[in-house]
Design a protein around this motif. Structure first.
Motif, PDB file in Angstrom:
ATOM      1  N   THR A  97       0.808  -1.220   0.000  1.00 52.67           N
ATOM      2  CA  THR A  97       0.000   0.000   0.000  1.00 52.67           C
ATOM      3  C   THR A  97       0.841   1.269   0.000  1.00 52.67           C
ATOM      4  OG1 THR A  97      -1.513  -1.284   1.372  1.00 52.67           O
ATOM      5  CG2 THR A  97      -2.051   1.002   1.031  1.00 52.67           C
ATOM      6  N   LEU A  98       1.782   1.335  -0.872  1.00 54.79           N
ATOM      7  CA  LEU A  98       2.599   2.549  -0.968  1.00 54.79           C
ATOM      8  C   LEU A  98       1.996   3.490  -1.993  1.00 54.79           C
ATOM      9  CD1 LEU A  98       6.123   0.869  -1.002  1.00 54.79           C
ATOM     10  CD2 LEU A  98       4.851   1.771   0.956  1.00 54.79           C
ATOM     11  N   LEU A  99       2.258   4.776  -1.828  1.00 49.10           N
ATOM     12  CA  LEU A  99       1.808   5.751  -2.817  1.00 49.10           C
ATOM     13  C   LEU A  99       2.789   5.733  -3.979  1.00 49.10           C
ATOM     14  CD1 LEU A  99       0.944   8.738  -0.442  1.00 49.10           C
ATOM     15  CD2 LEU A  99      -0.603   7.038  -1.398  1.00 49.10           C
ATOM     16  N   PRO A 100       2.319   5.322  -5.159  1.00 52.41           N
ATOM     17  CA  PRO A 100       3.279   5.139  -6.258  1.00 52.41           C
ATOM     18  C   PRO A 100       3.948   6.423  -6.720  1.00 52.41           C
ATOM     19  CG  PRO A 100       1.018   4.805  -7.005  1.00 52.41           C
ATOM     20  CD  PRO A 100       0.957   4.981  -5.533  1.00 52.41           C
ATOM     21  N   ARG A 102       5.157   8.715  -4.765  1.00 44.99           N
ATOM     22  CA  ARG A 102       6.156   9.212  -3.828  1.00 44.99           C
ATOM     23  C   ARG A 102       7.309   8.230  -3.735  1.00 44.99           C
ATOM     24  NH1 ARG A 102       3.990  12.096   1.435  1.00 44.99           N
ATOM     25  NH2 ARG A 102       2.428  13.482   0.497  1.00 44.99           N
TER      26      ARG A 102
ATOM     27  N   LEU C 153      -5.487   2.366   0.765  1.00 51.52           N
ATOM     28  CA  LEU C 153      -4.921   3.705   0.891  1.00 51.52           C
ATOM     29  C   LEU C 153      -5.871   4.611   1.668  1.00 51.52           C
ATOM     30  CD1 LEU C 153      -3.248   4.383  -2.569  1.00 51.52           C
ATOM     31  CD2 LEU C 153      -2.142   4.209  -0.347  1.00 51.52           C
ATOM     32  N   TRP C 256       6.536   6.153 -11.656  1.00 52.17           N
ATOM     33  CA  TRP C 256       5.294   5.831 -11.001  1.00 52.17           C
ATOM     34  C   TRP C 256       4.886   4.376 -11.141  1.00 52.17           C
ATOM     35  CZ3 TRP C 256       1.933  10.549 -10.850  1.00 52.17           C
ATOM     36  CH2 TRP C 256       0.752  10.324 -10.160  1.00 52.17           C
TER      37      TRP C 256
END
Lengths: 264, 367, 269
Positions: A97-100, A102, C153, C256
């Motif tokens: 669940t990482l923010l892609p 960042r 999230l 990304w």
């Protein structure tokens, strides 16, 4: 059936769960009649058959789900309020669940950012957390560049950066290969041995549950009830060699049987 | 009600499916219930060959030859003679069953005739020259309007009285039209914003500093009908004066069916002469074919068109005549204003007077 | 570096080969005289017309490009703002989102004259028409991007007791960027079409005109070779804008997504 593991005069438990039911919106009951107390600093593992509601229980403790019956408090308060005012809590998901968008550094910094800490105050804590999981060389990398194991470490570091009092982990290592899993287990344990947060660890893997915790709770099939509360007698600090000891194997088999019964 | 707290109820995806089903259902219920197709302002209707009214005595025993005539705009006064020949039965008397096809802003009459989809067409002299420059084998065979009705209209209140005074206005002209590029070449037009002509007078009515293209016998009347006070600037006064509303056909037709061409021209000339004398029945037919223009406007048009047709140079008997000198002058102007490359078109090939009735033919000595 | 060039050439080869084949067939058909030049000029003549009028074509293309870019930029800003409004209130979304879809079907040719009446002839009107046509893919894509969130999230943010504002700026907006880029790729072509349609009804200034004007003028004069050249210029403009948006998008998303990873809206599955 609850069991107190510490019989000497103890301070009030951090987490108190009394006769809690959690029901899904469709009317399906996930867990039933859960009564459980967790002392500060305890590390507890929860095992159970698939779909038995262990994740749901964990999320109730986190305040992400509201119980439909019973009482669930953390430091005497409702979880959502406790989280805001009293107890620092972190949740480690099954998926990293990482923010892609960042990099590693800023992913780990996220909880501090959301809490309103200034950049200057954040920096040393983030650096420390990165160091704890051994990713100092990867601070500028993006999640897409990391392996599954490394991403999970970032997730852990993010959970630890706020120096939580209560750490909730939902099968965090399930998707990893055995070696990585064992390594991460050892690292997590080492961290706990220094920080002593209260930990609740949900897993499928019995060996993992035993290795990490002082106490293993076994849940039945849905609706989940606590059918066993087993004390794990092995002393700390624990090393990898513990897994080879016969007592370990015996306990693994023991709990395995109970799990099999609970699955019927 | 236990699933999640307010924060974590989750931001779900937009659920469109039920919405779409509902809208679809609504549409399929409402649409068939819509009113009948004909609206008060139905557009022009094309003729089918059997539509033509025949009021003259029709004694031809031969079967009629079917012909198509493609107009360059919606039926208006500028097509009076063609419709007159229809109404009076001159075409029928010549053995023709003529279907007059309405044009419009996107009329491709030159290509239609060149590819044989139409036998004859109506166009202006500049169109003919442009067509020939692109290799279309089109030839003009009669010119009902000797002088061009092309003009600009402005509001009297704007103070504009002459072309030189066109400044700081919005000027609406069809992009690429011969007269438009001629004006842009000839006049300085300082501060003038060029916009494409919209096909109506609506924008003109709304803006006092709006100037637009027009035909003398059409838009000024329509504008006055709506309360405006327009002044008219005739483009021919600047020297640009192409033949207008010409009847044209292909080189092929001229070579293979000369008699048909001759009879067609003769009937058309009679039609135009008739329109000058008595436009009313013809105007009724035109109004029927184009309900957008009312009988009053058509009557005005018929009156205004007369001085453009019969001039000092061309009498009623000579109606339809053309001179090489006029065609050459036009070609020169188009080359000078950068619209044609010199030498691409031979004006001699663009028209012929051979098929005109004797009176008109005498006008132009053999080239 | 050399490998990358070779790879690029390899990727470009099939469409280029097809294009050349098309030109060859076209030239053959028109060259042999099967098709009269006033119905379909040969590629050679189109090329000649483009060459002879290259200055006018370039100038017109520049104006149309400016209007299209301005319209696209406006649609990105307004579209995003509307999408944010939609994402923050379920009632607003349910009330107005159907209109966003419905209005998409209004034909631009009908819209343009109305725009001219309100904004007057000139650059502004052309930009407005381009903006209107380009707007709706942005709204729909951006709205989806703001709402299509990984549930974990959202829970992560909840664990930190994040405010709505924090959720919007730190989660929803960044999450919507790939969707916005996908929407921009669709809208850049539409903005060119919108600019040209706007030019059919509006003008620019004293002696400046865009591709829309050229298309009408050359069509009226039956200059089909010039007309096709202008049409090709318009297509090229669209392609260039698309390529630019793609490049910018790729650059923004560079760290990304690994190709084929979960969450990449450009990958299937």
């Amino acid at each position: 059936m609850a069991a107190e593991t510490l019989t000497t005069s103890t301070p009030a438990p951090l987490v108190e769960i009394a006769a809690v039911d959690v029901t899904y919106r469709q009317g399906l009951r996930a867990v039933e009649g859960i009564t459980l107390n967790l002392q500060a600093g305890e590390f507890v593992a929860i095992v159970g058959p698939s779909g038995c509601g262990k994740s749901t229980l964990l999320r109730s403790i986190a305040g992400l789900i509201r119980p439909s019956r019973g009482r669930l408090t953390i430091a005497g308060l409702e979880p959502v309020r406790a989280r805001r005012e009293a107890t620092r809590m972190s949740f480690v998901f099954q998926d990293p669940t990482l923010l892609p968008w960042r990099d590693v550094y800023h992913n780990i910094a996220l909880p501090l950012e959301l809490a309103g800490e200034s950049r200057g105050a954040r920096e040393p804590r983030v650096r420390e957390a990165i160091g704890l999981v051994g990713l100092a060389d990867f601070a500028g990398r993006y999640p897409a560049e990391l392996s599954g194991g490394m991403r999970m470490r970032v997730s852990l570091a993010r959970a630890l950066v706020t120096d939580p009092a209560l750490l909730l982990l939902d099968e965090p290592f399930a998707a990893l290969d055995d070696i990585t899993r064992q390594t991460l287990n050892e690292e997590l344990l080492a961290l706990w041995e220094t920080r002593h947060w209260t930990g609740v660890f949900v897993t499928h893997n019995i060996a993992e549950a035993i290795f990490l915790s002082q106490r293993v709770l076994v849940l039945s099939r849905r609706p989940g009830r606590i059918v066993a509360d087993v004390r794990v007698p092995f002393p700390f600090p624990r090393t990898a060699s513990l897994r080879c000891e016969p007592d370990f194997a015996r306990l693994t088999g023991d709990i395995g049987l109970r799990l099999r019964e609970a699955s019927r | 009600m236990t699933q999640s707290g307010p924060k974590t109820r989750g931001l779900r995806k937009v659920r469109n499916r039920r919405l779409f089903a509902g809208l679809w259902l609504l549409a399929s219920v409402l649409l068939p219930g819509c009113g009948p197709n004909s609206s008060p302002h139905a557009g022009p209707r094309d003729e089918k060959p059997t539509d033509a009214k025949a009021t003259a005595d029709d004694t031809t025993a031969q079967p009629s030859t079917k012909l198509t005539l493609a107009l360059n705009w919606f039926p208006e006064s500028e097509h009076g003679g063609y419709y007159a020949a229809q109404v009076r039965g001159y075409y029928r008397a010549a053995g023709f069953d003529v279907a007059i096809q309405s044009g419009g802003p996107n009329a491709r009459m030159l290509e239609q005739v060149a590819t044989g989809r139409s036998d004859f067409g109506v166009a202006n002299a500049d169109n003919i020259l442009f067509g020939r420059a692109q290799g279309l084998p089109v030839v003009a065979v009669m010119a009902p309007l000797q002088n061009s009705p092309r003009c600009l209209i402005a509001h009297k209140a704007s103070g504009i009285e002459d072309f030189d005074q066109l400044r700081d206005v919005t000027l609406a002209m069809t992009p690429g039209a011969a007269f438009a590029d001629f004006l842009r070449w000839k006049l300085p037009l300082p501060g003038v914003r060029l916009v494409p002509y919209s096909g109506t007078v609506q924008a003109f009515l709304l803006d006092p500093r709006y100037v637009q293209q027009a035909y003398t016998f059409s838009e000024p009347f329509l504008a006055r009908q709506q309360g405006a006070d327009p002044i008219v600037l005739l483009v021919s006064e600047l020297g640009f004066n192409p033949y207008t509303s010409l009847l044209f056909t292909t080189e092929n037709m001229l070579a293979n069916r000369p008699e048909d061409v001759r009879h067609m021209v003769a009937a058309t000339v009679r039609g135009w002469q008739d329109y000058l004398a008595d436009p009313e029945p013809t105007n009724e037919l035109i109004h029927e074919r184009n309900t957008r223009i009312d009988l009053e406007a058509l009557a005005f048009g018929a009156k205004e068109i007369a001085p453009l047709m019969i001039t000092d140079a061309v009498s009623r008997e000579e109606l339809g005549a053309m001179t090489l000198e006029r065609w050459q002058a036009l070609e020169r102007q188009l080359v000078e204003s950068g619209q044609l490359k010199a030498g691409t078109v031979d004006p001699r090939q663009a028209f012929t007077t051979e098929f005109l009735p004797t009176g008109a033919r005498a006008k132009d000595p053999a080239p | 570096m050399r490998n990358r060039l070779a790879h690029l050439l390899l990727m470009a080869a099939p469409p280029v080969a097809f294009f050349l084949l098309l030109i060859a067939v076209w030239q053959l058909a028109t060259g042999l005289g099967h098709v009269p030049s006033f119905l379909l000029p040969s590629p050679l003549r189109v090329g000649q017309a483009a060459w002879q009028n290259c200055q006018d074509l370039l100038q017109a293309s520049g104006l149309t490009a400016a209007a299209a870019l301005a319209g696209l930029a406006a649609s990105l800003v307004v579209g995003m703002l509307v999408a944010i409004a939609f994402s923050q209130s379920a009632i607003v979304r349910r009330s107005f989102y159907p209109y966003a879809i419905f209005l998409q079907t209004v034909p631009s040719v009908a819209l343009a004259p109305l725009v001219i009446i309100w904004f007057g002839p000139g650059f502004a009107s052309v930009v407005v028409v381009a903006f209107i046509i380009a707007l709706f893919p942005i709204i729909t894509n951006a709205t989806t991007g703001l709402l299509d969130l990984d549930q974990n999230l959202v829970e992560l943010f909840a664990m930190s007791s994040a405010s709505r504002r924090q959720l919007l700026f730190k989660l929803q907006l960044p999450n919507s960027i790939p969707y916005l880029i996908a929407g921009a790729k669709i809208s850049c072509g539409l903005s060119v079409i919108g600019a040209i349609v706007g030019e059919f009804t509006a003008g620019y200034g004293e002696n400046s005109y865009g591709l829309g004007y050229l298309i009408i003028a050359t069509s009226g004069r039956l200059q089909l070779d010039y007309l096709l050249a202008a049409t090709l210029a318009a297509m090229l403009l669209g392609v260039l804008m698309f390529a630019t948006v793609s490049l910018i998008g790729d650059w923004i998303l560079r760290g990304w997504h690994a190709p084929g990873s979960v969450g990449d809206p450009n990958e299937s599955g």
